[in-house]
Design a protein around this motif. Structure first.
Motif, PDB file in Angstrom:
ATOM      1  N   LEU A  26       0.841  -1.197   0.000  1.00  0.00           N
ATOM      2  CA  LEU A  26       0.000   0.000   0.000  1.00  0.00           C
ATOM      3  C   LEU A  26       0.876   1.248   0.000  1.00  0.00           C
ATOM      4  CD1 LEU A  26      -2.669   1.544   0.397  1.00  0.00           C
ATOM      5  CD2 LEU A  26      -2.410   1.167   2.864  1.00  0.00           C
ATOM      6  N   TRP A  27       0.596   2.155  -0.951  1.00  0.00           N
ATOM      7  CA  TRP A  27       1.312   3.414  -1.029  1.00  0.00           C
ATOM      8  C   TRP A  27       0.338   4.559  -0.751  1.00  0.00           C
ATOM      9  CZ3 TRP A  27       6.547   4.081  -2.444  1.00  0.00           C
ATOM     10  CH2 TRP A  27       7.206   2.918  -2.855  1.00  0.00           C
ATOM     11  N   ILE A  28       0.693   5.429   0.188  1.00  0.00           N
ATOM     12  CA  ILE A  28      -0.033   6.678   0.400  1.00  0.00           C
ATOM     13  C   ILE A  28       0.924   7.789   0.007  1.00  0.00           C
ATOM     14  CG2 ILE A  28      -1.245   8.171   2.022  1.00  0.00           C
ATOM     15  CD1 ILE A  28      -2.648   5.531   1.567  1.00  0.00           C
ATOM     16  N   THR A  29       0.573   8.565  -1.003  1.00  0.00           N
ATOM     17  CA  THR A  29       1.502   9.561  -1.531  1.00  0.00           C
ATOM     18  C   THR A  29       0.753  10.811  -1.961  1.00  0.00           C
ATOM     19  OG1 THR A  29       3.294   9.881  -3.140  1.00  0.00           O
ATOM     20  CG2 THR A  29       1.359   8.640  -3.887  1.00  0.00           C
ATOM     21  N   TYR A  30       1.485  11.862  -2.187  1.00  0.00           N
ATOM     22  CA  TYR A  30       0.883  13.134  -2.586  1.00  0.00           C
ATOM     23  C   TYR A  30       0.926  13.297  -4.100  1.00  0.00           C
ATOM     24  CZ  TYR A  30       0.305  18.145  -3.332  1.00  0.00           C
ATOM     25  OH  TYR A  30      -0.133  19.364  -3.786  1.00  0.00           O
ATOM     26  N   SER A  31      -0.190  13.702  -4.674  1.00  0.00           N
ATOM     27  CA  SER A  31      -0.272  13.979  -6.108  1.00  0.00           C
ATOM     28  C   SER A  31      -0.440  15.473  -6.319  1.00  0.00           C
ATOM     29  CB  SER A  31      -1.446  13.230  -6.743  1.00  0.00           C
ATOM     30  OG  SER A  31      -1.704  13.722  -8.054  1.00  0.00           O
ATOM     31  N   HIS A  32       0.544  16.073  -6.999  1.00  0.00           N
ATOM     32  CA  HIS A  32       0.441  17.504  -7.324  1.00  0.00           C
ATOM     33  C   HIS A  32      -0.689  17.744  -8.317  1.00  0.00           C
ATOM     34  CE1 HIS A  32       1.541  21.605  -8.206  1.00  0.00           C
ATOM     35  NE2 HIS A  32       1.717  21.318  -9.491  1.00  0.00           N
ATOM     36  N   LYS A 143      11.641  11.034  -5.839  1.00  0.00           N
ATOM     37  CA  LYS A 143      12.437  11.986  -5.065  1.00  0.00           C
ATOM     38  C   LYS A 143      12.006  13.408  -5.368  1.00  0.00           C
ATOM     39  CE  LYS A 143      17.147  13.373  -3.903  1.00  0.00           C
ATOM     40  NZ  LYS A 143      18.605  13.126  -4.095  1.00  0.00           N
ATOM     41  N   LEU A 144      11.739  13.710  -6.638  1.00  0.00           N
ATOM     42  CA  LEU A 144      11.265  15.044  -6.998  1.00  0.00           C
ATOM     43  C   LEU A 144       9.921  15.328  -6.346  1.00  0.00           C
ATOM     44  CD1 LEU A 144      11.411  16.834 -10.380  1.00  0.00           C
ATOM     45  CD2 LEU A 144       9.186  16.520  -9.309  1.00  0.00           C
ATOM     46  N   ILE A 145       9.022  14.351  -6.381  1.00  0.00           N
ATOM     47  CA  ILE A 145       7.683  14.532  -5.813  1.00  0.00           C
ATOM     48  C   ILE A 145       7.744  14.774  -4.316  1.00  0.00           C
ATOM     49  CG2 ILE A 145       5.526  13.296  -5.326  1.00  0.00           C
ATOM     50  CD1 ILE A 145       5.793  12.084  -8.134  1.00  0.00           C
ATOM     51  N   ALA A 146       8.749  14.213  -3.650  1.00  0.00           N
ATOM     52  CA  ALA A 146       8.899  14.430  -2.213  1.00  0.00           C
ATOM     53  C   ALA A 146       9.091  15.912  -1.899  1.00  0.00           C
ATOM     54  CB  ALA A 146      10.079  13.622  -1.682  1.00  0.00           C
ATOM     55  N   PHE A 147       9.797  16.642  -2.753  1.00  0.00           N
ATOM     56  CA  PHE A 147       9.985  18.073  -2.534  1.00  0.00           C
ATOM     57  C   PHE A 147       8.684  18.836  -2.761  1.00  0.00           C
ATOM     58  CE2 PHE A 147      14.423  16.830  -3.388  1.00  0.00           C
ATOM     59  CZ  PHE A 147      15.038  17.427  -2.303  1.00  0.00           C
ATOM     60  N   THR A 148       7.853  18.356  -3.693  1.00  0.00           N
ATOM     61  CA  THR A 148       6.546  18.982  -3.905  1.00  0.00           C
ATOM     62  C   THR A 148       5.651  18.757  -2.700  1.00  0.00           C
ATOM     63  OG1 THR A 148       6.779  18.450  -6.255  1.00  0.00           O
ATOM     64  CG2 THR A 148       4.619  19.180  -5.519  1.00  0.00           C
ATOM     65  N   ALA A 149       5.681  17.560  -2.151  1.00  0.00           N
ATOM     66  CA  ALA A 149       4.822  17.212  -1.025  1.00  0.00           C
ATOM     67  C   ALA A 149       5.104  18.071   0.201  1.00  0.00           C
ATOM     68  CB  ALA A 149       4.984  15.732  -0.682  1.00  0.00           C
ATOM     69  N   GLN A 150       6.352  18.488   0.384  1.00  0.00           N
ATOM     70  CA  GLN A 150       6.686  19.237   1.587  1.00  0.00           C
ATOM     71  C   GLN A 150       6.142  20.666   1.570  1.00  0.00           C
ATOM     72  OE1 GLN A 150      10.937  19.377   1.923  1.00  0.00           O
ATOM     73  NE2 GLN A 150      11.199  20.910   0.326  1.00  0.00           N
ATOM     74  N   MET A 197       7.023  23.191 -10.766  1.00  0.00           N
ATOM     75  CA  MET A 197       7.145  23.617 -12.164  1.00  0.00           C
ATOM     76  C   MET A 197       7.357  22.418 -13.085  1.00  0.00           C
ATOM     77  SD  MET A 197       9.434  27.094 -12.180  1.00  0.00           S
ATOM     78  CE  MET A 197       8.693  28.696 -11.856  1.00  0.00           C
ATOM     79  N   ALA A 198       8.182  21.465 -12.626  1.00  0.00           N
ATOM     80  CA  ALA A 198       8.461  20.290 -13.447  1.00  0.00           C
ATOM     81  C   ALA A 198       7.209  19.444 -13.643  1.00  0.00           C
ATOM     82  CB  ALA A 198       9.568  19.462 -12.815  1.00  0.00           C
ATOM     83  N   LEU A 199       6.443  19.235 -12.569  1.00  0.00           N
ATOM     84  CA  LEU A 199       5.238  18.408 -12.660  1.00  0.00           C
ATOM     85  C   LEU A 199       4.116  19.109 -13.417  1.00  0.00           C
ATOM     86  CD1 LEU A 199       5.265  16.901  -9.053  1.00  0.00           C
ATOM     87  CD2 LEU A 199       5.721  15.688 -11.187  1.00  0.00           C
ATOM     88  N   SER A 200       4.120  20.438 -13.394  1.00  0.00           N
ATOM     89  CA  SER A 200       3.097  21.197 -14.121  1.00  0.00           C
ATOM     90  C   SER A 200       3.431  21.346 -15.596  1.00  0.00           C
ATOM     91  CB  SER A 200       2.926  22.587 -13.495  1.00  0.00           C
ATOM     92  OG  SER A 200       2.495  22.497 -12.156  1.00  0.00           O
ATOM     93  N   GLY A 201       4.677  20.993 -15.971  1.00  0.00           N
ATOM     94  CA  GLY A 201       5.084  21.106 -17.365  1.00  0.00           C
ATOM     95  C   GLY A 201       5.619  22.468 -17.740  1.00  0.00           C
TER      96      GLY A 201
END
Length: 221
Positions: A26-32, A143-150, A197-201
């Motif tokens: 089970l993964w609980i994660t943040y989606s930008h 790893k990139l998404i972890a910085f977005t989640a914070q 910015m990276a996840l938004s394109g």
């Protein structure tokens, strides 16, 4: 008898929009893209989410566990399936399904009943060997998404404006350069803004060989 652990697991998954209980990882994660925490019911779902959905700038949003009646052109009748609904930025809609075994990633035309209306639909089957190929890429994007989640609940308008000014003036460079040129601000917040910015394109980042870090090369999209 259902164990206390299973009950807690089911409650946790349901609270994050999951469909059903499962014994898989089970993964609980943040989606930008969705601006909320989500539950993913297996390693394969996590790999596909991060490498092919969250990191794809052509995708506006997605929904795991989408129950839909669908018919592939060669089939005679509709079948109820649990798939991934994918909304594209172009306004199109696709249905994706994860399957075991070999076969890569195959798209074909079908028909789905959505809100009581039959509509033509591109359907994509994703097989285990394709996901295996994407696993390293997924780890780098996590790893990139972890910085977005914070910074997920923060506007950070001042930091974003400072970063955006530098990005527009340089057009390309490394993450380290962006940190150096915005050194008046908290570097962890700047990293969060870069990942947004990276996840938004808005920018593209090269995670081909290395995870997100100071040496990551970026370009204005």
């Amino acid at each position: 008898m259902t164990s206390l652990k299973s009950k807690m697991r089911k409650k946790l998954m349901l609270s994050h929009g999951a469909r059903k209980n499962t014994k898989n990882t089970l993964w609980i994660t943040y989606s930008h893209k969705l601006n909320r925490d989500i539950a993913l019911a297996s390693n394969n779902e996590c790999i596909y989410w991060v490498a092919c959905l969250e990191a794809n700038p052509q995708i506006r949003s997605f929904e795991f566990g989408f129950i839909v009646d669908v018919k592939i052109d060669r089939e005679e009748c509709f079948q109820t399936k649990e798939l991934i609904k994918v909304d594209l930025k172009t306004g199109g809609l696709e249905l994706h399904g994860l399957s075991s075994g070999n076969g890569g990633k195959i798209s074909f035309e079908g028909t789905a009943i959505i809100n009581g209306v039959e509509r033509p639909m591109t359907c994509t089957s994703v097989f285990g060997d394709y996901l295996a190929e994407k696993s390293k890429s997924a780890a780098r994007w996590l790893k990139l998404i972890a910085f977005t989640a914070q910074v997920k609940n923060e506007v950070c308008e001042i930091e974003y404006e400072a970063l955006n000014l530098v990005v527009r003036s340089l057009s390309s460079g490394t993450v380290g350069q962006l940190l150096m040129m915005t050194d008046r601000h908290d570097p962890m917040i700047i990293l969060g803004m870069i990942s947004r910015m990276a996840l938004s394109g808005d920018i593209s980042v090269d995670l081909t060989d290395l995870p997100f870090g100071r040496n990551t090369i970026w370009r204005l999209a």
